[in-house]
Write a protein that holds these residues in place. Sequence first.
Motif, mmCIF file in Angstrom:
data_model
loop_
_atom_site.group_PDB
_atom_site.id
_atom_site.type_symbol
_atom_site.label_atom_id
_atom_site.label_comp_id
_atom_site.label_asym_id
_atom_site.label_seq_id
_atom_site.Cartn_x
_atom_site.Cartn_y
_atom_site.Cartn_z
ATOM 1 N N PRO A 18 0.826 -1.225 0.000
ATOM 2 C CA PRO A 18 0.000 0.000 0.000
ATOM 3 C C PRO A 18 0.850 1.261 0.000
ATOM 4 O O PRO A 18 2.047 1.232 0.310
ATOM 5 C CB PRO A 18 -0.805 -0.120 1.299
ATOM 6 N N ASP A 19 0.224 2.382 -0.340
ATOM 7 C CA ASP A 19 0.936 3.660 -0.307
ATOM 8 C C ASP A 19 0.784 4.281 1.083
ATOM 9 O O ASP A 19 0.071 3.780 1.941
ATOM 10 C CB ASP A 19 0.419 4.606 -1.385
ATOM 11 N N GLU A 20 1.463 5.399 1.294
ATOM 12 C CA GLU A 20 1.497 6.026 2.608
ATOM 13 C C GLU A 20 0.127 6.507 3.078
ATOM 14 O O GLU A 20 -0.120 6.584 4.283
ATOM 15 C CB GLU A 20 2.460 7.216 2.578
ATOM 16 N N GLU A 21 -0.755 6.816 2.161
ATOM 17 C CA GLU A 21 -2.052 7.385 2.533
ATOM 18 C C GLU A 21 -3.097 6.314 2.841
ATOM 19 O O GLU A 21 -4.181 6.635 3.310
ATOM 20 C CB GLU A 21 -2.554 8.296 1.405
ATOM 21 N N ASN A 22 -2.761 5.067 2.578
ATOM 22 C CA ASN A 22 -3.753 4.010 2.791
ATOM 23 C C ASN A 22 -3.039 2.756 3.313
ATOM 24 O O ASN A 22 -3.001 1.720 2.667
ATOM 25 C CB ASN A 22 -4.484 3.708 1.482
ATOM 26 N N LEU A 51 2.027 1.983 12.057
ATOM 27 C CA LEU A 51 1.119 0.840 11.995
ATOM 28 C C LEU A 51 0.756 0.335 13.389
ATOM 29 O O LEU A 51 1.597 0.319 14.295
ATOM 30 C CB LEU A 51 1.770 -0.300 11.202
ATOM 31 N N LEU A 52 -0.488 -0.071 13.550
ATOM 32 C CA LEU A 52 -0.971 -0.670 14.795
ATOM 33 C C LEU A 52 -1.504 -2.061 14.496
ATOM 34 O O LEU A 52 -1.774 -2.416 13.345
ATOM 35 C CB LEU A 52 -2.089 0.198 15.398
ATOM 36 N N ASP A 53 -1.652 -2.882 15.534
ATOM 37 C CA ASP A 53 -2.240 -4.214 15.350
ATOM 38 C C ASP A 53 -3.628 -4.076 14.718
ATOM 39 O O ASP A 53 -4.356 -3.135 15.031
ATOM 40 C CB ASP A 53 -2.371 -4.919 16.703
ATOM 41 N N PRO A 54 -4.004 -4.991 13.842
ATOM 42 C CA PRO A 54 -3.298 -6.196 13.385
ATOM 43 C C PRO A 54 -2.422 -5.973 12.147
ATOM 44 O O PRO A 54 -2.065 -6.915 11.478
ATOM 45 C CB PRO A 54 -4.456 -7.128 13.038
ATOM 46 N N PHE A 55 -2.076 -4.731 11.876
ATOM 47 C CA PHE A 55 -1.300 -4.422 10.670
ATOM 48 C C PHE A 55 0.205 -4.333 10.956
ATOM 49 O O PHE A 55 1.018 -4.437 10.054
ATOM 50 C CB PHE A 55 -1.779 -3.091 10.069
ATOM 51 N N ALA A 56 0.552 -4.103 12.209
ATOM 52 C CA ALA A 56 1.950 -3.857 12.558
ATOM 53 C C ALA A 56 2.767 -5.158 12.593
ATOM 54 O O ALA A 56 2.232 -6.252 12.771
ATOM 55 C CB ALA A 56 2.029 -3.166 13.914
ATOM 56 N N ARG A 57 4.063 -4.981 12.444
ATOM 57 C CA ARG A 57 5.016 -6.085 12.595
ATOM 58 C C ARG A 57 6.263 -5.493 13.267
ATOM 59 O O ARG A 57 7.275 -5.222 12.606
ATOM 60 C CB ARG A 57 5.352 -6.701 11.230
#
Length: 409
Positions: free
Chosen positions: A49-53, A101-107
């Motif tokens: 994804p890009d920075e805005e999405n 990024l936050l859960d569930p997207f973060a790593r």
Amino acid sequence: MPIRRFAIAAANGSADDFKHLIDLVVDDEATYNQCLPVFHANLDLKRIPDEENLETDALKCANLALDSLIGLECAPKSIWPDLWLSVWARLFFFVTYRECLLDPFARPFACIDLIGFVCTFKEHEAINAEINRTVGFRSLVTEAWTMIMKSEEKVAHFAFPDLCSVIRDITINTSQDFEEILDGAGGAANLAYCVLQSITLLVTQDSVNPFVTEENLILLVDILLFLENLRNDETIAPALMQKGGATIITLVATASYNYHCGPDRAAMQQKVALLSLSALGSFLSCHDAMRDALAIGLLHTVMYCATISHRETDPSAMRGLRQMLIWILPGSTVFATVFEELEKRLPSVSHITEIPEFQMCWMHDYWVKFMALANDRNVALNVNKSIIAVPIVRKPIGDLVVTERRANQ
């Protein structure tokens, strides 16, 4: 049919269907391999994804794919080259945007995840070369190293053995490679801390004699090989010295052969000692570092290498030992404080010079020359001391006062 249905939907980016698919194939190696295209599709560079999405199902699917590629060793190696590029791009993305990024997207531990993937991928020779050509790879590896050293587990961290294996095989051919390593560690001082902290943690602190276990000997060799490959004395040597590197590396070299063992382990002990001498050679020209190394057992390490190396079969492996004996040790005797420490330590190794193994080894003649130089230095220092001890007499000559030394009888 259920697997096909879930696979098609998962390949098109459905996170829920991807979870169901993973549950169905996780224990079935053959089916898992058949579904690898689905994993690859969810790591496709076009889906980043890009920075805005940032927070999209594509990120959820990428996380699921990375988590589920634990069975990569079973996958056909023909797919690995393309897979490495996808894995690297995704992990680099997660590191770049970790603060957004936050859960569930973060790593948050993407750097450490990278270590596990690299350790698997580098078994493929062609991919190993590709990994070392990947810009930014070294930076994330040393960043992972600092994360592990900051954790409570440190050497017991699950990723630490893999980390040692990875840093051993990193190629450092250009100034850009070196700068990547420094950048990931946060500077030369932090890199020196990681190296010395890792080395120290591999020594078992016995109440009488510290020692190194067989498993830790292997990891110790990996770290020392990384240090040898790094070879930037102007930047790293001062940082190591300021962190107590002379004492720590000498101590670990001594601890590696503190007890008797079989021939397999003896070869590893010798390698640790030789690599330690090679590392020490870059900063023992400083008299404080040499004095500290002698006090902690440098001469014992030198003599140990001599007694188990009757023939100089590998000149490159012996380079550090040769430099230590032919140039570094003799050169350090010009410092009075170093020579005083040397005089204290020489009697503790004098018995080794009498054993047949030492007298037959290639190092014997160099040692004899070094001892002759040491004796000459001893005579010179004693003469200087006697001159300094001569009383100073002042006597008037007209309006002048002349100072003279009266020579001893």
